[in-house]
Design an enzyme around this catalytic site. Structure first.
Site, PDB file in Angstrom:
ATOM      1  N   LYS A  32       1.175  -1.411   0.156  1.00  0.00           N
ATOM      2  CA  LYS A  32       0.099  -0.043   0.085  1.00  0.00           C
ATOM      3  C   LYS A  32       0.421   1.170   0.050  1.00  0.00           C
ATOM      4  O   LYS A  32       0.564   2.415  -1.076  1.00  0.00           O
ATOM      5  CB  LYS A  32      -1.159   0.055   0.826  1.00  0.00           C
ATOM      6  CG  LYS A  32      -1.750  -0.908   1.914  1.00  0.00           C
ATOM      7  CD  LYS A  32      -2.374  -1.049   2.493  1.00  0.00           C
ATOM      8  CE  LYS A  32      -2.525  -1.438   3.954  1.00  0.00           C
ATOM      9  NZ  LYS A  32      -1.124  -2.598   4.316  1.00  0.00           N
ATOM     10  N   ARG A 147      11.663  -5.962   5.397  1.00  0.00           N
ATOM     11  CA  ARG A 147      11.364  -4.430   5.007  1.00  0.00           C
ATOM     12  C   ARG A 147      12.382  -3.857   6.090  1.00  0.00           C
ATOM     13  O   ARG A 147      12.994  -4.079   7.291  1.00  0.00           O
ATOM     14  CB  ARG A 147      10.406  -3.936   5.413  1.00  0.00           C
ATOM     15  CG  ARG A 147       9.627  -2.240   5.022  1.00  0.00           C
ATOM     16  CD  ARG A 147       8.690  -1.865   5.141  1.00  0.00           C
ATOM     17  NE  ARG A 147       7.312  -2.599   6.383  1.00  0.00           N
ATOM     18  CZ  ARG A 147       5.929  -2.689   6.279  1.00  0.00           C
ATOM     19  NH1 ARG A 147       5.470  -2.013   5.505  1.00  0.00           N
ATOM     20  NH2 ARG A 147       5.679  -2.498   7.802  1.00  0.00           N
ATOM     21  N   ARG A 180      10.438  -1.392  10.982  1.00  0.00           N
ATOM     22  CA  ARG A 180       9.483  -0.816  12.377  1.00  0.00           C
ATOM     23  C   ARG A 180       9.704  -1.945  13.530  1.00  0.00           C
ATOM     24  O   ARG A 180       9.331  -3.387  13.270  1.00  0.00           O
ATOM     25  CB  ARG A 180       8.134  -1.421  11.337  1.00  0.00           C
ATOM     26  CG  ARG A 180       7.789   0.307  11.094  1.00  0.00           C
ATOM     27  CD  ARG A 180       6.595   0.057   9.603  1.00  0.00           C
ATOM     28  NE  ARG A 180       5.854  -0.535   9.990  1.00  0.00           N
ATOM     29  CZ  ARG A 180       4.119  -0.122   9.257  1.00  0.00           C
ATOM     30  NH1 ARG A 180       4.284   0.174   8.275  1.00  0.00           N
ATOM     31  NH2 ARG A 180       3.367  -1.242   9.362  1.00  0.00           N
ATOM     32  N   ARG A 191      -0.863  -9.644  12.848  1.00  0.00           N
ATOM     33  CA  ARG A 191      -1.817  -8.230  12.017  1.00  0.00           C
ATOM     34  C   ARG A 191      -2.522  -8.590  10.930  1.00  0.00           C
ATOM     35  O   ARG A 191      -3.624  -8.155  10.886  1.00  0.00           O
ATOM     36  CB  ARG A 191      -0.673  -7.147  11.785  1.00  0.00           C
ATOM     37  CG  ARG A 191      -0.113  -6.662  12.877  1.00  0.00           C
ATOM     38  CD  ARG A 191       1.055  -6.347  11.855  1.00  0.00           C
ATOM     39  NE  ARG A 191       1.723  -5.519  10.467  1.00  0.00           N
ATOM     40  CZ  ARG A 191       3.038  -4.864  10.309  1.00  0.00           C
ATOM     41  NH1 ARG A 191       4.197  -5.366  10.629  1.00  0.00           N
ATOM     42  NH2 ARG A 191       2.968  -4.854   9.399  1.00  0.00           N
TER      43      ARG A 191
HETATM   44  P1  AP5 Z   1       4.876  -1.639   2.234  1.00  0.00           P
HETATM   45  O1  AP5 Z   1       4.464  -0.594   0.845  1.00  0.00           O
HETATM   46  O2  AP5 Z   1       5.056  -1.611   2.813  1.00  0.00           O
HETATM   47  O3  AP5 Z   1       3.493  -2.537   2.323  1.00  0.00           O
HETATM   48  P2  AP5 Z   1       2.345  -1.918   2.949  1.00  0.00           P
HETATM   49  O4  AP5 Z   1       1.203  -2.736   2.254  1.00  0.00           O
HETATM   50  O5  AP5 Z   1       1.860  -0.698   3.677  1.00  0.00           O
HETATM   51  O6  AP5 Z   1       2.270  -2.948   4.340  1.00  0.00           O
HETATM   52  P3  AP5 Z   1       2.484  -2.255   5.995  1.00  0.00           P
HETATM   53  O7  AP5 Z   1       3.375  -2.918   7.233  1.00  0.00           O
HETATM   54  O8  AP5 Z   1       2.658  -0.405   5.993  1.00  0.00           O
HETATM   55  O9  AP5 Z   1       0.835  -2.361   6.336  1.00  0.00           O
HETATM   56  P4  AP5 Z   1       0.138  -2.547   7.120  1.00  0.00           P
HETATM   57  O10 AP5 Z   1      -1.328  -2.072   7.283  1.00  0.00           O
HETATM   58  O11 AP5 Z   1       0.340  -3.219   8.235  1.00  0.00           O
HETATM   59  O12 AP5 Z   1       0.604  -1.410   8.411  1.00  0.00           O
HETATM   60  P5  AP5 Z   1      -0.021   0.752   8.619  1.00  0.00           P
HETATM   61  O13 AP5 Z   1       1.263   1.081   9.038  1.00  0.00           O
HETATM   62  O14 AP5 Z   1      -0.919   0.817   7.872  1.00  0.00           O
HETATM   63  O15 AP5 Z   1       5.973  -3.258   1.630  1.00  0.00           O
HETATM   64  C1  AP5 Z   1       6.453  -3.587   2.430  1.00  0.00           C
HETATM   65  C2  AP5 Z   1       7.375  -4.486   1.566  1.00  0.00           C
HETATM   66  O16 AP5 Z   1       7.348  -5.201   0.375  1.00  0.00           O
HETATM   67  C3  AP5 Z   1       8.363  -3.173   1.095  1.00  0.00           C
HETATM   68  O17 AP5 Z   1      10.010  -3.768   2.272  1.00  0.00           O
HETATM   69  C4  AP5 Z   1       8.676  -3.226   0.106  1.00  0.00           C
HETATM   70  O18 AP5 Z   1       9.892  -2.889  -0.482  1.00  0.00           O
HETATM   71  C5  AP5 Z   1       8.265  -4.250  -0.635  1.00  0.00           C
HETATM   72  N1  AP5 Z   1       7.447  -4.483  -1.394  1.00  0.00           N
HETATM   73  C6  AP5 Z   1       6.739  -3.993  -1.945  1.00  0.00           C
HETATM   74  N2  AP5 Z   1       6.060  -3.795  -3.026  1.00  0.00           N
HETATM   75  C7  AP5 Z   1       6.084  -4.696  -3.303  1.00  0.00           C
HETATM   76  C8  AP5 Z   1       6.420  -5.595  -4.923  1.00  0.00           C
HETATM   77  N3  AP5 Z   1       5.149  -5.058  -5.992  1.00  0.00           N
HETATM   78  N4  AP5 Z   1       7.720  -6.736  -4.779  1.00  0.00           N
HETATM   79  C9  AP5 Z   1       8.180  -6.343  -3.930  1.00  0.00           C
HETATM   80  N5  AP5 Z   1       8.455  -6.276  -2.630  1.00  0.00           N
HETATM   81  C10 AP5 Z   1       7.851  -5.276  -3.050  1.00  0.00           C
HETATM   82  O19 AP5 Z   1      -1.149  -0.156   9.713  1.00  0.00           O
HETATM   83  C11 AP5 Z   1       0.049   0.090  11.204  1.00  0.00           C
HETATM   84  C12 AP5 Z   1      -0.608  -0.276  12.499  1.00  0.00           C
HETATM   85  O20 AP5 Z   1      -1.014   0.918  12.157  1.00  0.00           O
HETATM   86  C13 AP5 Z   1      -1.733  -1.582  12.233  1.00  0.00           C
HETATM   87  O21 AP5 Z   1      -1.642  -2.437  12.687  1.00  0.00           O
HETATM   88  C14 AP5 Z   1      -2.533  -0.388  13.613  1.00  0.00           C
HETATM   89  O22 AP5 Z   1      -1.973  -0.605  14.851  1.00  0.00           O
HETATM   90  C15 AP5 Z   1      -2.325   0.975  13.090  1.00  0.00           C
HETATM   91  N6  AP5 Z   1      -3.360   1.536  12.786  1.00  0.00           N
HETATM   92  C16 AP5 Z   1      -2.993   1.551  11.402  1.00  0.00           C
HETATM   93  N7  AP5 Z   1      -4.218   2.777  10.378  1.00  0.00           N
HETATM   94  C17 AP5 Z   1      -5.229   2.057  11.076  1.00  0.00           C
HETATM   95  C18 AP5 Z   1      -6.438   2.542  10.696  1.00  0.00           C
HETATM   96  N8  AP5 Z   1      -7.163   2.563   9.887  1.00  0.00           N
HETATM   97  N9  AP5 Z   1      -7.804   1.674  11.944  1.00  0.00           N
HETATM   98  C19 AP5 Z   1      -6.387   1.381  13.196  1.00  0.00           C
HETATM   99  N10 AP5 Z   1      -5.538   1.226  13.148  1.00  0.00           N
HETATM  100  C20 AP5 Z   1      -4.364   1.679  12.563  1.00  0.00           C
HETATM  101 MG    MG Z   2       2.811   1.038   4.557  1.00  0.00          MG
END
Ligand code: AP5
Ligand code: MG
Length: 237
Positions: A32, A147, A180, A191
């Site tokens: 994402k 990551r 992270r 998660r």
């Molecule tokens: P990356 O782009 O970082 O993936 P992502 O989908 O953003 O993954 P996240 O871990 O950030 O998602 P998440 O939903 O768990 O965490 P968030 O921060 O939103 O890519 C991942 C890796 O893959 C990278 O190393 C990248 O280089 C690699 N990659 C990407 N594309 C690739 C490809 N095509 N091919 C190969 N490699 C690739 O949330 C964290 C925490 O915050 C949650 O657990 C929760 O506690 C809280 N939180 C956040 N939002 C909310 C909400 N709306 N409501 C309640 N709690 C929330």
């Molecule tokens: Mg993210």
């Protein structure tokens, strides 16, 4: 004006449709954040990542950050009311006028209901387009544990597929990369449970609303971005 700004504007003007609000949905590690940053370059609209905003609050030690830190560390979701309020404040910024990319929001049905109601009361705002990115479990685990992030410019790397030129340091600003706190196998499993219980229904909610696309996230980054742009233009036309 910088030449990169001029190029960006040129690319944006070449687009047939205004992007409006775009939701990027998908499990932890589907890409994402990576895709949101590609779309920012293409469309010139901001990325709004609730995960990044919460981590910013944790780093600054705000009241929200103090509440969120432990919840995020367990891989659970931060309460809807706190996240909605944080998003409401961000959406008031003028850079959201032509659209924005919500990365990781909404991820519960109450958050989706809140967003849908908010948009319904705003005159002249396009309805949301939701894009769900799909990647299988083993690939997600590999991505999450591999990551690395730049704490300064937020560039996302991966030791397996997208390493920095100099091991451990950001290509853009030379800052030492960080992992992270929630990027362990144990927290990833939690998660994923939260995703299945609370966010998978959000995907079905937007699928049922119609302006919805599903994309295969196990491809090269630029190819996925091109697929998202094509899907959004098709759904907006
Ligand atoms: P990356 O782009 O970082 O993936 P992502 O989908 O953003 O993954 P996240 O871990 O950030 O998602 P998440 O939903 O768990 O965490 P968030 O921060 O939103 O890519 C991942 C890796 O893959 C990278 O190393 C990248 O280089 C690699 N990659 C990407 N594309 C690739 C490809 N095509 N091919 C190969 N490699 C690739 O949330 C964290 C925490 O915050 C949650 O657990 C929760 O506690 C809280 N939180 C956040 N939002 C909310 C909400 N709306 N409501 C309640 N709690 C929330
Ligand atoms: Mg993210």
């Amino acid at each position: 004006m910088s030449s990169s700004h001029t190029n960006l504007e040129g690319r944006e003007q070449g687009r047939k449709t205004a992007p409006g609000p775009i939701l990027l949905l998908g499990a932890p590690g589907v890409g994402k954040g990576t895709q949101a940053k590609e779309l920012v370059k293409i469309w010139g609209i901001p990325q709004i990542s609730t995960g990044d905003l919460l981590r910013g609050n944790v780093a600054q030690g705000t009241e929200l950050g103090r509440t969120a830190k432990e919840i995020m560390g367990r891989g659970e979701l931060v309460p809807d009311s706190l996240v909605n309020e944080m998003v409401a404040v961000r959406l008031e910024q003028p850079d959201t006028a032509k659209g924005y990319i919500l990365d990781g929001f909404p991820r519960t049905l109450p958050q989706a209901g809140w967003l849908d109601s908010r948009l319904a009361t705003q005159a002249g705002v396009l309805p949301v387009v939701a894009v769900s990115i799909q990647v299988d479990y083993n690939q997600l685990l590999r991505r999450i544990t591999g990551r690395r992030n730049c704490p300064v410019c937020q560039t996302i790397y991966n030791v397996h597929g997208k390493p920095p030129k100099r091991d451990g340091f950001c290509d853009v600003d030379g800052a030492a990369l960080v992992q992270r706190a929630d990027d362990t196998e144990k927290v990833f499993e939690e998660r994923m449970k939260a995703y299945a219980a609370s966010t998978a229904p959000v995907v079905e909610h937007y699928r049922a609303m119609g302006r919805f696309a599903e994309v295969d996230g196990d491809r090269p980054i630029a190819e996925i971005a091109a697929g998202i742009v094509a899907a959004v233009e098709r759904l907006r036309s």
